[in-house]
Design an enzyme around this catalytic site. Structure first.
Site, PDB file in Angstrom:
ATOM      1  N   HIS A  85       0.858  -1.188   0.000  1.00  0.00           N
ATOM      2  CA  HIS A  85       0.000   0.000   0.000  1.00  0.00           C
ATOM      3  C   HIS A  85       0.890   1.231   0.000  1.00  0.00           C
ATOM      4  CE1 HIS A  85      -3.550   2.439   0.765  1.00  0.00           C
ATOM      5  NE2 HIS A  85      -2.738   3.190   1.477  1.00  0.00           N
ATOM      6  N   SER A 186      -7.186   4.154   9.064  1.00  0.00           N
ATOM      7  CA  SER A 186      -7.911   4.068   7.796  1.00  0.00           C
ATOM      8  C   SER A 186      -7.233   3.051   6.866  1.00  0.00           C
ATOM      9  CB  SER A 186      -7.937   5.466   7.146  1.00  0.00           C
ATOM     10  OG  SER A 186      -8.313   5.395   5.804  1.00  0.00           O
ATOM     11  N   LYS A 190      -8.393  -1.356   6.281  1.00  0.00           N
ATOM     12  CA  LYS A 190      -8.690  -1.950   4.967  1.00  0.00           C
ATOM     13  C   LYS A 190      -7.729  -3.094   4.658  1.00  0.00           C
ATOM     14  CE  LYS A 190      -8.668   2.239   3.419  1.00  0.00           C
ATOM     15  NZ  LYS A 190      -8.754   3.566   2.826  1.00  0.00           N
TER      16      LYS A 190
END
Ligand code: URA
Length: 428
Positions: A85, A186, A190
């Site tokens: 990510h 956040s 995920k």
């Protein structure tokens, strides 16, 4: 679940107190169900931005956001899983070559992505410039593709951390994006809900990133790594430079084209370096550090995985990519050395040309973007192209040009230029 009162929770954080586990569980659940109103959550988000949260609060907040939706489980796959990510950068197309590259090395990559908002591009927006490609997959399709191809890049479903979807949209319009506890929870809610076995975080630092300086980026990285490890995900973070945009392109189709160059064994050196650095971390996290990803770029197997990944989602990897209707060339103002190219200036220009969106329902232009013809350290010649701006809409050029103004420096020929490192630090 113990009931609380939204105002009581807001006041506790406003006054610098710690939220209890029960307050956190309740406020996230109640917000997801619409019992806590947007204005109350926005006030709480601002109190968190101003007063922070400790590690226990951040971990509980993350767990509560995971619990607001479904968790995926890839433990039934025949290969280990790893994902990456990025906290968001300009010209950051690395996911595109990285996912098929890691798949070609024997590790499955379940990459649930989002669309771009603001000056950083979204992976799905870039891939949607490939004719026919579709972002929405069912869980069955996703599992099937992970087994057959080894890599999936698709839209996160509505049930993946739905509390975060609501909260992120709210933060975006209330000046509360930049809170480290909120960014960390956040992203990690995920990624933990996505069910990957290993995770590599690319935490961007510099003018084009959320985190403008190394100490804040390090704090964000350490917070996320701790959250991942606590959840049993093998997590490491690289701090990487985002004062200069990556590669030579920012936009949608132009970034796909550059990614394909990397998969073909070419491409800009910085994109290749970062792709390989992240691939090595993903492979190590998944227990496959016996494979050298550079070999898989060189022997064409990463390109084969890319084509298979695009075809599996109905895209045509051999079709021509969309081209913007209009272009505008900016030439070098003098002869010398390009000593600075500001990521934020380039990102804003690409966004204003139509590559990004201002509101989440806005469409993006597949062909829009910026191509720069030199990177810091390169020689430039007065009157020769320095940037090419691309858009379907000529009226957008003026505002894009305004954002590039002051965004680069050309020093006299012979000026020494010392590049900083692309990978600044590793936390894990
Ligand atoms: N990306 C996310 O998913 N969440 C944030 O809060 C910031 C960046």
């Amino acid at each position: 679940m113990t009931q609380h009162d939204a105002v009581e929770v807001i006041i506790a954080k406003r006054d610098g107190g710690e939220l209890s586990d029960s307050q956190i569980d309740w406020v996230i659940d109640a917000y997801t169900k619409g019992v806590v109103a947007d204005e109350q959550m926005s006030s709480l988000a601002m109190a968190i931005l101003l007063n922070g949260m400790n590690r226990r609060e951040i971990a509980r907040w993350t767990d509560a956001m995971i619990a607001s939706g479904d968790r995926m489980d890839f433990s039934g796959l025949s290969r280990p899983t790893a994902d990456k990510h990025s906290t968001g950068g300009v010209g950051d197309k690395v996911t595109l070559p990285l996912a098929p590259l890691v798949a070609a090395c024997g590790v499955a990559v379940p990459q649930l992505s989002g669309r771009g908002l603001g000056h950083t591009g979204g992976t799905l927006d870039k891939l949607e410039s490939v004719p026919g490609w579709r972002a929405a997959l069912t869980n069955t399709e996703m599992f099937g593709q992970l087994e057959s191809v080894g890599a999936v890049i698709c839209a996160a479903g509505d049930q993946l951390a739905p509390a975060d979807k609501l909260l992120y949209a709210l933060r975006d319009v209330t000046g509360t994006v930049e809170a480290i506890p909120l960014i960390a929870s956040s992203i990690m809610s995920k990624k933990i809900a996505e069910g990957t076995g290993a995770l590599v975080l690319d935490v961007k630092v510099g003018t084009g990133a959320f985190m403008k300086d190394v100490p804040r980026a390090r704090e964000l990285a350490e917070t996320m790594v701790a959250l991942g490890k606590d959840a049993g995900v093998h997590t490491v973070a690289l701090l990487t430079d985002m004062s200069t945009p990556l590669g030579l392109t920012a936009g949608n189709a132009v970034e796909v084209a550059e990614s394909v160059e990397v998969l073909a064994g070419g491409g800009p050196a910085d994109v290749v370096e970062l792709t390989l650095a992240l691939a090595r971390e993903m492979l190590a996290g998944a227990g496959r550090d016996d494979v050298d990803p550079a070999d898989k770029l060189a022997d064409g197997s990463a390109m084969d995985a890319w084509k298979a990944m695009i075809r599996a989602q109905d895209g045509d990897p051999d079709a021509p990519l969309p081209v913007a209707r209009e272009s505008h060339v900016v030439t070098a103002p003098s002869t010398g050395v390009l000593t600075r190219l500001d990521a934020m200036a380039v990102g804003l220009a690409a966004w204003r040309l139509g590559a990004g969106r201002a509101r989440k329902e806005d469409p993006v232009q597949a062909g829009a973007g910026v191509v720069w013809h030199a990177r810091p350290g390169d020689r430039v010649t007065e009157g020769e192209p320095l940037f090419t701006l691309l858009s379907d809409d000529e009226a957008r050029f003026d505002r894009a040009l305004a954002s590039l103004e002051g965004g680069y420096d050309v020093a006299p020929a012979g000026t020494a230029y010392e590049p900083g490192p692309l990978v600044i630090d590793r936390i894990g």
